[in-house]
Design a protein around this motif. Structure first.
Motif, short mmCIF file in Angstrom:
data_model
loop_
_atom_site.label_atom_id
_atom_site.label_comp_id
_atom_site.label_asym_id
_atom_site.label_seq_id
_atom_site.Cartn_x
_atom_site.Cartn_y
_atom_site.Cartn_z
N THR A 1 28.49 2.87 1.64
CA THR A 1 29.51 3.34 2.68
C THR A 1 30.00 4.73 2.12
OG1 THR A 1 30.98 1.98 2.24
CG2 THR A 1 29.49 1.37 4.09
N ARG A 2 30.00 4.78 0.88
CA ARG A 2 30.77 6.00 0.27
C ARG A 2 29.77 6.30 -1.23
NH1 ARG A 2 35.60 7.62 0.91
NH2 ARG A 2 37.02 6.61 2.23
N CYS A 3 29.90 7.76 -1.32
CA CYS A 3 29.14 7.96 -2.60
C CYS A 3 29.82 7.71 -3.65
CB CYS A 3 28.93 9.58 -2.38
SG CYS A 3 28.32 10.26 -3.97
N PRO A 4 29.23 7.15 -4.58
CA PRO A 4 29.68 6.89 -5.92
C PRO A 4 30.23 7.89 -6.84
CG PRO A 4 27.29 6.14 -5.75
CD PRO A 4 27.52 6.47 -4.52
N SER A 5 29.47 8.90 -6.48
CA SER A 5 30.04 10.14 -7.46
C SER A 5 31.30 10.65 -6.82
CB SER A 5 28.58 11.10 -7.53
OG SER A 5 29.08 12.39 -8.16
N CYS A 6 30.91 11.27 -5.55
CA CYS A 6 32.24 12.03 -5.10
C CYS A 6 33.29 11.58 -3.73
CB CYS A 6 31.66 13.49 -4.23
SG CYS A 6 30.61 13.01 -2.80
N LYS A 7 32.97 10.21 -3.73
CA LYS A 7 33.56 9.21 -2.90
C LYS A 7 33.41 9.80 -1.35
CE LYS A 7 34.88 7.00 -6.40
NZ LYS A 7 33.77 6.44 -7.18
N LEU A 8 32.57 10.68 -0.99
CA LEU A 8 32.70 10.85 0.36
C LEU A 8 32.08 9.67 1.29
CD1 LEU A 8 32.73 13.62 2.15
CD2 LEU A 8 30.11 13.42 2.01
N PRO A 9 32.85 9.51 2.32
CA PRO A 9 32.18 8.47 3.05
C PRO A 9 30.96 8.97 3.95
CG PRO A 9 34.34 9.03 4.07
CD PRO A 9 34.10 10.15 2.78
N VAL A 10 29.81 8.09 4.01
CA VAL A 10 28.68 8.58 4.12
C VAL A 10 28.22 7.46 5.15
CG1 VAL A 10 27.95 9.76 2.30
CG2 VAL A 10 27.51 7.50 2.50
N GLY A 11 27.15 8.07 6.28
CA GLY A 11 26.72 7.15 7.32
C GLY A 11 25.11 6.44 6.66
N ARG A 12 24.50 6.58 7.97
CA ARG A 12 22.80 5.92 7.56
C ARG A 12 21.94 7.42 6.97
NH1 ARG A 12 21.82 2.70 13.26
NH2 ARG A 12 23.62 1.09 12.73
N VAL A 13 20.85 7.09 6.73
CA VAL A 13 20.00 7.99 6.14
C VAL A 13 19.38 8.54 7.49
CG1 VAL A 13 18.13 6.27 5.92
CG2 VAL A 13 18.19 8.29 4.51
N ASP A 14 19.09 9.96 7.28
CA ASP A 14 18.32 10.47 8.44
C ASP A 14 16.89 10.69 8.05
OD1 ASP A 14 18.05 12.55 6.46
OD2 ASP A 14 19.38 14.07 7.46
N ARG A 15 16.22 11.44 8.90
CA ARG A 15 14.80 11.52 8.62
C ARG A 15 14.40 12.25 7.40
NH1 ARG A 15 12.28 15.95 12.18
NH2 ARG A 15 14.13 17.48 12.30
N HIS A 16 15.30 13.02 6.87
CA HIS A 16 15.08 14.00 5.47
C HIS A 16 15.37 13.22 4.22
CE1 HIS A 16 13.90 17.15 7.96
NE2 HIS A 16 14.91 17.07 8.65
N GLY A 17 16.02 11.81 4.34
CA GLY A 17 16.45 11.31 3.17
C GLY A 17 17.84 11.37 2.85
N LYS A 18 18.47 12.22 3.57
CA LYS A 18 19.93 12.40 3.36
C LYS A 18 20.95 11.37 4.06
CE LYS A 18 20.56 17.25 2.02
NZ LYS A 18 21.04 18.53 2.74
N ALA A 19 22.09 11.08 3.67
CA ALA A 19 23.03 10.47 4.24
C ALA A 19 23.62 11.34 5.38
CB ALA A 19 23.91 9.68 3.52
N SER A 20 24.09 10.72 6.53
CA SER A 20 24.75 11.66 7.44
C SER A 20 26.43 11.45 7.11
CB SER A 20 24.56 11.10 8.78
OG SER A 20 24.89 9.69 8.97
N ARG A 21 27.05 12.63 7.40
CA ARG A 21 28.32 12.73 7.13
C ARG A 21 29.03 11.84 8.32
NH1 ARG A 21 30.58 17.23 4.27
NH2 ARG A 21 28.96 18.28 3.31
N LYS A 22 30.12 11.05 7.95
CA LYS A 22 30.81 10.39 9.01
C LYS A 22 31.93 11.18 9.64
CE LYS A 22 30.49 5.48 7.81
NZ LYS A 22 30.93 4.30 7.79
N THR A 23 31.99 11.15 11.12
CA THR A 23 33.43 12.01 11.56
C THR A 23 34.59 11.53 11.27
OG1 THR A 23 31.53 12.00 13.46
CG2 THR A 23 33.85 12.81 13.99
N ASP A 24 35.38 12.55 10.75
CA ASP A 24 36.74 12.48 10.38
C ASP A 24 37.65 12.37 11.73
OD1 ASP A 24 39.03 11.96 9.00
OD2 ASP A 24 39.08 14.06 8.11
N TRP A 25 37.64 11.21 12.44
CA TRP A 25 38.52 11.16 13.60
C TRP A 25 39.99 11.30 13.24
CZ3 TRP A 25 35.90 12.34 17.57
CH2 TRP A 25 34.65 12.06 17.93
#
Length: 82
Positions: free
Chosen positions: A33-57
């Motif tokens: 749920t978070r990148c171990p390197s930069c600590k960015l909250p991430v979501g599910r994997v998209d069709r390109h293999g990247k994690a989606s960014r979570k919305t910062d409500w």
């Protein structure tokens, strides 16, 4: 129909074994749920293999509240009848 990654289009499995952080491009497990390197909250994997960014409500709500306070101050300081 099978995709190049071994999953079906209607299936829930993405066929990936890891996902990439959209910020630093580090690989991480699919269930992270978070990148171990930069600590960015991430979501599910998209069709390109990247994690989606979570919305910062919380950030959006803070910005809206700040703008509302700013407009209220302008009204109170300059536009209201004394």
């Amino acid at each position: 129909m099978k995709s190049p990654h071994g999953s079906t289009e209607s299936g829930k499995s993405s066929g990936y074994i890891a996902k990439k952080c959209p910020e630093c491009m580090e690989y991480m497990p699919l269930n992270a749920t978070r990148c171990p390197s930069c600590k960015l909250p991430v979501g599910r994997v998209d069709r390109h293999g990247k994690a989606s960014r979570k919305t910062d409500w919380k950030g959006y709500l803070t910005a809206i509240a700040a703008w509302a306070f700013f407009f209220f101050y302008i009204w109170w300081a300059f536009l209201r009848e004394h």
